[in-house]
Design a protein around this motif. Structure first.
Motif, PDB file in Angstrom:
ATOM      1  N   LYS A   1     103.132  96.288  89.926  1.00 29.18           N
ATOM      2  CA  LYS A   1     102.497  97.218  88.915  1.00 29.18           C
ATOM      3  C   LYS A   1     101.183  97.129  88.399  1.00 29.18           C
ATOM      4  CE  LYS A   1     106.985  98.838  87.482  1.00 29.18           C
ATOM      5  NZ  LYS A   1     108.080  99.108  86.240  1.00 29.18           N
ATOM      6  N   LEU A   2     100.799  95.735  88.161  1.00 32.96           N
ATOM      7  CA  LEU A   2      99.605  95.202  88.079  1.00 32.96           C
ATOM      8  C   LEU A   2      98.633  95.467  88.904  1.00 32.96           C
ATOM      9  CD1 LEU A   2     100.092  91.738  86.006  1.00 32.96           C
ATOM     10  CD2 LEU A   2      99.343  93.897  84.901  1.00 32.96           C
ATOM     11  N   MET A   3      98.720  95.339  90.309  1.00 32.90           N
ATOM     12  CA  MET A   3      98.084  95.848  91.467  1.00 32.90           C
ATOM     13  C   MET A   3      97.665  97.260  91.243  1.00 32.90           C
ATOM     14  SD  MET A   3      97.011  92.961  93.226  1.00 32.90           S
ATOM     15  CE  MET A   3      96.697  93.820  94.570  1.00 32.90           C
ATOM     16  N   GLU A   4      98.453  97.935  90.719  1.00 30.69           N
ATOM     17  CA  GLU A   4      98.316  99.426  90.765  1.00 30.69           C
ATOM     18  C   GLU A   4      97.042  99.723  89.686  1.00 30.69           C
ATOM     19  OE1 GLU A   4     101.762 101.412  89.607  1.00 30.69           O
ATOM     20  OE2 GLU A   4     102.635 101.132  91.453  1.00 30.69           O
ATOM     21  N   LEU A   5      96.881  98.800  88.515  1.00 24.27           N
ATOM     22  CA  LEU A   5      96.011  98.799  87.505  1.00 24.27           C
ATOM     23  C   LEU A   5      94.397  97.997  88.030  1.00 24.27           C
ATOM     24  CD1 LEU A   5      98.176  98.263  84.513  1.00 24.27           C
ATOM     25  CD2 LEU A   5      97.395 100.462  85.550  1.00 24.27           C
ATOM     26  N   ALA A   6      94.686  97.280  88.945  1.00 24.82           N
ATOM     27  CA  ALA A   6      93.710  96.207  89.163  1.00 24.82           C
ATOM     28  C   ALA A   6      92.667  97.184  90.078  1.00 24.82           C
ATOM     29  CB  ALA A   6      94.234  95.074  90.209  1.00 24.82           C
ATOM     30  N   PRO A   7      91.366  96.664  90.032  1.00 23.29           N
ATOM     31  CA  PRO A   7      90.279  97.377  90.858  1.00 23.29           C
ATOM     32  C   PRO A   7      90.589  97.193  92.525  1.00 23.29           C
ATOM     33  CG  PRO A   7      89.431  95.215  90.089  1.00 23.29           C
ATOM     34  CD  PRO A   7      90.974  95.366  89.424  1.00 23.29           C
ATOM     35  N   VAL A   8      90.008  98.183  93.077  1.00 22.65           N
ATOM     36  CA  VAL A   8      90.016  98.034  94.729  1.00 22.65           C
ATOM     37  C   VAL A   8      89.546  96.876  95.163  1.00 22.65           C
ATOM     38  CG1 VAL A   8      89.531  99.259  96.763  1.00 22.65           C
ATOM     39  CG2 VAL A   8      90.237 100.668  94.632  1.00 22.65           C
ATOM     40  N   GLY A   9      90.203  96.154  96.113  1.00 24.07           N
ATOM     41  CA  GLY A   9      89.860  94.977  96.837  1.00 24.07           C
ATOM     42  C   GLY A   9      90.367  93.675  96.313  1.00 24.07           C
ATOM     43  N   THR A  10      91.284  94.039  95.243  1.00 23.56           N
ATOM     44  CA  THR A  10      91.794  92.695  94.551  1.00 23.56           C
ATOM     45  C   THR A  10      92.979  92.206  95.699  1.00 23.56           C
ATOM     46  OG1 THR A  10      91.738  93.668  92.164  1.00 23.56           O
ATOM     47  CG2 THR A  10      93.330  91.936  92.477  1.00 23.56           C
ATOM     48  N   VAL A  11      93.024  90.963  95.742  1.00 27.23           N
ATOM     49  CA  VAL A  11      93.981  90.341  96.844  1.00 27.23           C
ATOM     50  C   VAL A  11      95.566  90.518  96.055  1.00 27.23           C
ATOM     51  CG1 VAL A  11      94.668  88.377  98.029  1.00 27.23           C
ATOM     52  CG2 VAL A  11      92.063  88.973  97.914  1.00 27.23           C
ATOM     53  N   ASP A  12      96.422  90.754  96.917  1.00 26.47           N
ATOM     54  CA  ASP A  12      97.765  90.840  96.507  1.00 26.47           C
ATOM     55  C   ASP A  12      98.359  89.452  96.447  1.00 26.47           C
ATOM     56  OD1 ASP A  12     100.324  90.947  95.811  1.00 26.47           O
ATOM     57  OD2 ASP A  12     100.912  92.650  97.267  1.00 26.47           O
ATOM     58  N   PRO A  13      98.732  88.803  95.142  1.00 24.01           N
ATOM     59  CA  PRO A  13      99.083  87.176  95.238  1.00 24.01           C
ATOM     60  C   PRO A  13     100.527  87.027  95.927  1.00 24.01           C
ATOM     61  CG  PRO A  13      99.131  88.120  93.081  1.00 24.01           C
ATOM     62  CD  PRO A  13      98.675  89.076  93.825  1.00 24.01           C
ATOM     63  N   THR A  14     101.161  88.131  96.211  1.00 22.78           N
ATOM     64  CA  THR A  14     102.543  87.845  96.494  1.00 22.78           C
ATOM     65  C   THR A  14     102.834  87.071  97.801  1.00 22.78           C
ATOM     66  OG1 THR A  14     103.364  89.920  95.857  1.00 22.78           O
ATOM     67  CG2 THR A  14     104.753  89.197  97.243  1.00 22.78           C
ATOM     68  N   PRO A  15     101.958  87.210  98.881  1.00 19.44           N
ATOM     69  CA  PRO A  15     102.110  86.308 100.033  1.00 19.44           C
ATOM     70  C   PRO A  15     102.135  84.685  99.523  1.00 19.44           C
ATOM     71  CG  PRO A  15     100.874  88.081 100.623  1.00 19.44           C
ATOM     72  CD  PRO A  15     100.994  88.059  99.162  1.00 19.44           C
ATOM     73  N   PHE A  16     101.252  84.374  98.715  1.00 18.67           N
ATOM     74  CA  PHE A  16     100.823  83.138  98.191  1.00 18.67           C
ATOM     75  C   PHE A  16     102.050  82.384  97.072  1.00 18.67           C
ATOM     76  CE2 PHE A  16      97.030  85.395  98.963  1.00 18.67           C
ATOM     77  CZ  PHE A  16      96.334  84.722  99.798  1.00 18.67           C
ATOM     78  N   LEU A  17     103.060  83.141  96.615  1.00 20.32           N
ATOM     79  CA  LEU A  17     104.001  82.652  95.830  1.00 20.32           C
ATOM     80  C   LEU A  17     104.792  81.650  96.147  1.00 20.32           C
ATOM     81  CD1 LEU A  17     105.044  86.132  94.126  1.00 20.32           C
ATOM     82  CD2 LEU A  17     103.487  84.588  93.226  1.00 20.32           C
ATOM     83  N   TYR A  18     105.099  81.579  97.892  1.00 21.72           N
ATOM     84  CA  TYR A  18     105.896  80.713  98.129  1.00 21.72           C
ATOM     85  C   TYR A  18     105.372  79.443  98.683  1.00 21.72           C
ATOM     86  CZ  TYR A  18     108.900  84.784  97.654  1.00 21.72           C
ATOM     87  OH  TYR A  18     109.474  85.818  97.139  1.00 21.72           O
ATOM     88  N   ASP A  19     104.018  79.293  98.657  1.00 18.43           N
ATOM     89  CA  ASP A  19     103.192  78.141  99.233  1.00 18.43           C
ATOM     90  C   ASP A  19     103.713  76.955  98.631  1.00 18.43           C
ATOM     91  OD1 ASP A  19     101.784  80.282 100.437  1.00 18.43           O
ATOM     92  OD2 ASP A  19      99.956  79.801  99.821  1.00 18.43           O
ATOM     93  N   THR A  20     103.774  76.786  97.361  1.00 18.55           N
ATOM     94  CA  THR A  20     103.972  75.292  96.991  1.00 18.55           C
ATOM     95  C   THR A  20     105.499  74.908  97.101  1.00 18.55           C
ATOM     96  OG1 THR A  20     104.616  76.558  94.618  1.00 18.55           O
ATOM     97  CG2 THR A  20     102.514  75.413  95.083  1.00 18.55           C
ATOM     98  N   THR A  21     106.434  76.087  97.247  1.00 15.22           N
ATOM     99  CA  THR A  21     107.723  75.807  97.665  1.00 15.22           C
ATOM    100  C   THR A  21     107.773  75.273  98.978  1.00 15.22           C
ATOM    101  OG1 THR A  21     108.602  77.398  96.032  1.00 15.22           O
ATOM    102  CG2 THR A  21     110.157  76.927  97.906  1.00 15.22           C
TER     103      THR A  21
END
Length: 347
Positions: free
Chosen positions: A295-315
């Motif tokens: 939902k925050l991505m819908e409010l963010a400006p165009v070109g904002t990188v979606d952080p979802t693919p990076f959520l599992y990096d540290t794990t």
């Protein structure tokens, strides 16, 4: 749960009735033993049987093994690291599949596909328990545990596959990147199933590994102590990995909130009725899943990188690090001189 417990209890009780301790004079039939084992010989049958019986009744006491040998703690860490990595994969792989791959290729990663993936993980674990125990008879226990080290690059490269598939499909319209996704998806799918076979193999190979290192006489007691490594991974692993993902998620939310505020300071107030400075109200919305990354991505400006693919990096990186420690611990294990250690134990 009570019904499952009762069912397991009944099955365990029935199975226990078929378990018998072999007679002390029992020896395997000709052809059932490996080429390096003692075989029956017509001229030395009595000596052969005596040697086999002595080997079956030889072993270091569990108390001596756990306190006086270097091999036991090394084996403990080998089990703990591999088990924690396997649990990390079990707990994160489906989420990575649905959160990342389903977002870029929804026509491929459907709910049915995700369910089939979970089933494949279960099949992989079962095959690992049967397959790796048989393979260890040929490779040897230590070499088989060394092969489990292949899980390090599999788990460690999982974030790369997720990042790559997002990069490849970033220029495609939603749902049109299926062709580009397939190689990455199948690599992730096959690699995770293979890694899960290692998780199953850890426990099927462990009893024989213990018997090879410390003798057969007290292998059962030593095995029970070694399984504390699995119990520790079952407690510390999910808790630690859940914390890492939660930490990554909270950081991603904070970065997105700052991005949204810089783009439109009133956007959050219009959509959710809270001010960007009201941290308590925002946290309540996050805890209730009302305010999410999507939902925050819908409010963010165009070109904002979606952080979802990076959520599992540290794990994944932490799991790979623990599996690396496990691989190094296993390689550091050296055979014991049982006769020398038995004499030392009696002093």
């Amino acid at each position: 749960m009570a019904s499952l417990g009762a069912l397991y209890g009944v099955l365990g009780a029935i199975g226990s009735r078929f378990m018998q301790i072999p007679h002390p004079d029992w020896t395997p039939k000709r052809g059932a033993m490996g080429k390096d084992d003692i075989r029956e010989d017509p001229s030395k049958s009595v000596a052969t049987k005596t040697a086999v019986v002595e080997s079956n009744n030889t072993g270091l006491p569990a108390s001596y093994v756990t306190t006086q040998t270097k091999q036991f703690p090394l084996l403990w860490f080998a089990v703990f690291g591999n088990a924690t990595g396997g649990l990390a994969l079990l707990s994160s792989s489906k989420l990575m599949l649905t959160d990342i791959f389903a977002g870029v290729a929804p026509e491929i990663v459907t709910p049915a596909f995700a369910t089939g993936y979970v089933s494949a993980l279960g099949v992989g674990m079962a095959l690992g328990r049967f397959g790796w125990s048989a393979i260890s008879d040929v490779l040897g226990r230590r070499n088989t545990y060394a092969a489990f080290g292949l899980g390090v690059p599999i788990v460690g490269m999982a974030p790369y596959l997720c990042h790559a598939v997002v990069d490849v499909t970033s220029g495609c319209a939603s749902g049109t990147g299926g062709g580009e996704v397939w190689p990455y998806l199948m690599t992730f799918y096959g690699g995770s199933v293979l890694a899960i076979t290692f998780y199953g193999g850890i426990f099927s190979v462990l009893p024989a590994y213990i018997a090879d290192l410390f003798g057969q006489k007290h292998a059962g007691a030593i095995h029970g102590k070694a399984l504390t490594a699995w119990a520790s991974s079952a407690v510390a692993g999910p808790m630690g990995l859940a914390y890492l993902r939660s930490y990554s998620y909270d950081n991603a939310m904070q970065d997105l909130l700052q991005t949204v505020e810089a783009h439109d300071a009133l956007a959050l107030n219009r959509s959710f009725g809270v001010s960007i400075s009201d941290e308590e109200a925002i946290q309540k919305l996050v805890d209730a899943k009302t305010l999410t990354i999507e939902k925050l991505m819908e409010l963010a400006p165009v070109g904002t990188v979606d952080p979802t693919p990076f959520l599992y990096d540290t794990t994944c990186y932490m799991a790979a690090a623990l599996m690396s420690v496990a691989a190094i611990s296993n390689l550091a294990i050296r055979p014991l001189n049982l006769r020398k250690e038995l004499i030392q134990d009696r002093k």
